[in-house]
Enzyme design. Sequence first.
Site, PDB file in Angstrom:
ATOM      1  N   ARG A 557     -77.015 -66.216  26.692  1.00  0.00           N
ATOM      2  CA  ARG A 557     -75.924 -65.415  25.627  1.00  0.00           C
ATOM      3  C   ARG A 557     -74.485 -66.075  25.834  1.00  0.00           C
ATOM      4  O   ARG A 557     -73.823 -65.996  24.944  1.00  0.00           O
ATOM      5  CB  ARG A 557     -75.693 -63.960  26.761  1.00  0.00           C
ATOM      6  N   GLU A 590     -83.438 -63.031  31.123  1.00  0.00           N
ATOM      7  CA  GLU A 590     -83.433 -61.070  30.383  1.00  0.00           C
ATOM      8  C   GLU A 590     -85.211 -60.446  30.035  1.00  0.00           C
ATOM      9  O   GLU A 590     -85.500 -61.460  29.824  1.00  0.00           O
ATOM     10  CB  GLU A 590     -83.002 -60.994  29.759  1.00  0.00           C
ATOM     11  N   GLU A 601     -80.409 -57.408  17.980  1.00  0.00           N
ATOM     12  CA  GLU A 601     -78.510 -57.802  18.747  1.00  0.00           C
ATOM     13  C   GLU A 601     -78.194 -59.242  18.851  1.00  0.00           C
ATOM     14  O   GLU A 601     -77.453 -59.747  18.955  1.00  0.00           O
ATOM     15  CB  GLU A 601     -78.913 -57.555  20.205  1.00  0.00           C
ATOM     16  N   ASP A 658     -73.508 -57.198  10.215  1.00  0.00           N
ATOM     17  CA  ASP A 658     -72.198 -56.819   9.886  1.00  0.00           C
ATOM     18  C   ASP A 658     -72.002 -57.798   9.315  1.00  0.00           C
ATOM     19  O   ASP A 658     -70.532 -58.272   9.666  1.00  0.00           O
ATOM     20  CB  ASP A 658     -70.960 -56.032  11.715  1.00  0.00           C
ATOM     21  N   HIS A 870     -84.613 -47.207  23.221  1.00  0.00           N
ATOM     22  CA  HIS A 870     -85.680 -48.089  22.987  1.00  0.00           C
ATOM     23  C   HIS A 870     -85.174 -48.062  21.374  1.00  0.00           C
ATOM     24  O   HIS A 870     -86.034 -47.652  20.771  1.00  0.00           O
ATOM     25  CB  HIS A 870     -87.408 -47.496  22.977  1.00  0.00           C
ATOM     26  N   CYS A 872     -86.015 -50.922  19.698  1.00  0.00           N
ATOM     27  CA  CYS A 872     -86.785 -51.827  18.700  1.00  0.00           C
ATOM     28  C   CYS A 872     -87.866 -50.513  18.121  1.00  0.00           C
ATOM     29  O   CYS A 872     -88.657 -50.753  16.976  1.00  0.00           O
ATOM     30  CB  CYS A 872     -87.716 -52.129  19.500  1.00  0.00           C
TER      31      CYS A 872
END
Length: 904
Positions: A557, A590, A601, A658, A870, A872
Amino acid sequence: MNPKHRETTEGGIEAASVAGSRIAHSSTEPEGGDRMKRTAAKQLIEQYYYQLTDGCGNKSCNNDACASCSSFIFKDIDRNKLAVHAIELFKKKATLCENQAKRFAKFPLQQSEQSSWGDGSLGTSAAASTSSANNSNNDTIASHSKDHTKIQFLTEDKVKDIIVKCNEEGSWSQLIRVIGAVFNNPESLSRSFLKTVDKSSKEVIRSTETEKEIDTEEEDQTKTRRPLQGRAISAVIIQNSDSGSTSSCEINDQLTIDLDSLRRTYSALMDIPDHPFQGALINALLSLSRTVEIDLKYRQAWERDSNYINIFIIVLEIPLLHSPEFIESAFPVFCRALGHVCIAGQAKLARIWSKFGMDRLRSLLQSLQQLITVKVINGEGRWGQTYQPNDDEGIAGATKVMKIVYYASIYGGEYDPPEVLADEKLIDASVSESMHELLQGAVGFEPKEPQEQKEDPLAKALGVCALNCRKPLVPYEEFINEPLNDNIDISTDYAHYRTDGKFSFIPNSFILMTASKYTSMYFDNRIRMLNERRTSLLQTIVHGGPAMPYLRVRVRRDHIIDDALVALEMVAMENPQDLKKQLFIEFDGEQGLDEGGVSKEFFELVVDELFNPDIGMFTYNSVTCQFWFNPTSFENDGQFTLIGIILGLAIYNSCILDIHFPMVVYYKLMGKKGTFRDLYDVDPMLTSSLNQILEYEGDDFEEVFMQTFRIGHCDVFGTFLTHDLKENGDKIPVTQDNKHEFVNLYADYLLNKSIERQFRAFHRGFMMVTNESPFKLLFRPEEIELLVCGCKSLDFEALEEATEYDGGFTASSSTVRNFWLVVHGFDDDNKRKLLQFTTGTDRVPVGGLSKLKLIIARNGPDSDRLPTSHTCFNVLLLPDYSCKDKLEERLLKAITYAKGFGML
């Protein structure tokens, strides 16, 4: 006989003719005589067949083997059996009626009516010279061939004369017969309303006197005026050409119909109260359509008759096409027949229609749209797995005709200057060559046959591309049929497209909404992913090594850009084809299985960082709220290539980003150049200033503007820079004579040349992923923006209607009702946060929120736990909160502070 029952079954007569040929073939005659007998037998059997089906037209006929006879012995027998009886009559050498009507002369006139038309009358029919069964076959055929039917046709004067006469007599029977006789005969209709040519002046004019029948073999060559026909077309055009020559395209596109006269004739017919001719016209068009379809499929009518295209122009000018009577019967059948026109014929028709103007094209389009809509609505109860809109011949035929109208609109539209189009071809060739070199230089790349994009045959024949047309005659949006899109099963339609079997709407994508095309591309991408997965497994079996069925990218990240850049650069260097595998993102440290939500994400985080103004890769315009490439960026090409790959992967993996680019970026991604008409989206203030230069017409132009071909601008650091648009630009003033050149060069510099390096790298990364995708054929640049950014409308009413419920919740549950009361009260910012929380992105999918299949599931009884999701699978897990206030408080906290996998 009633025209409704005079249908011609081509299969029956064809079978009868073949059988007759075989009968004649069984003879012991020599080969030459055998061929003659087969021909004679076939023609005789056709005569017997038409006598059984159409009759001779004589009301007092006493031949009981004739349909016109009151004691006809073969009543209520279908036409295939009548074909068998025709063979039997041929064997018995049965009597043929003396005055048997020719196949198309199905509306015999009275003698008084025939004489009123003069030599070119409509009632004349071929006389059959066989009088008894004792005559030989050859004698019969010879006597038939000696008597030719004069070709029937209509003109404005003839029709108006009939209208006047019918008004005086108080009966419309003559008009009904005339219209029925001509409109059911392709030969007659194709020679109606023709222009005439005055040889002395060599100009095409309309005849004002009564025309004679069109017979080029017997025509009086001393006349100075004659109907304009195929053989005269090229001569007329060549004579009128200033250069002394003309192209074959120009010759072929000559319109031989007097269009104004035709429209005046229709106007006169429309003025008749109650349109008494309508029934005869419908029946005639039904017969005409079947004949035309056979002509086009089997008889090469298009090649034999240069005026054959007139049939389609005349019929599609009929003002009543949109009426319920025509839509239910004649119009769809005629559209089906028109669909059999060869590509060259369709191109010719499109070029002719393109000259009719926007209003006429729009009127024709509206008639076709109405036909499709009525067909779709009438069949709503039938649409399902076994019967789709693709299977309806009326819908398919109307869509094919609409395609010709679509390309006519493009052909007659506005285009960029030729020099710009030539530059774009060079750019496209350069990009293709660059991609080829990139692929060949990859370490692990295994060459394979490239998948060439299918170019539409009609577009190729016309030499046009929808992308090159900046403004068509009719806007693209008017070709979309929403009721049809609501009833199409895209998965079935895509299967038809891939197998080249049944009719598919995908090659006719102009009629599809963006959401339908998006679904089609989704299926194409998924199939490509499965193929790559299968290829990877096969290579593992053959060559050994670990299987790599997915494009796996592992990132941290806090180093997401560096890790993504390294991983994707390695893929591009080793085998760019791996970019077409399904994306699988892993965040270091993660635990999470990427079923789409993790990828969303990942894209969001990468875009946020790369478009950060502090990095300096892009500049942000606070007026347009859009980003543009920074021409003075210090970042290397790899960063811009990464952005291009990210954009391509997002489209390929159905993720919404975006990203806010001006529309010209999507034009450039499709291979276009930016021009002055695109500058407004990038810099509205500058565009306004340049427009003032273009609009100023004063003599003191140079004193007012004091502008040279040297321009100045500031970079992101505030440094003032200059650039000469031409060599020694500071010494060349902008004047009234060269101001357009100045504006075009200015726009070209800002949109193309100044960012050439950055955009080339960006485009290369994008093409690595999408070079085999059908998106160029399916989408316009405006739609590509929707694929990337999603829809702008936050219609949560549509989302509520599309939402499903699970775990004990229903639409009437108190918690569910409270949930929607709370959500509908959110501002747009909180609504986007809710979308982010439940789906992994705050962007609205293509087609709107009604396409987002949100599921709200009960997650236990009332508690203090926050809602979870969730992403997904677009599932919101909602505890059964006891009251609305508690639900609102818990939900707001969840959507505000949630970020990352497993974090609340």
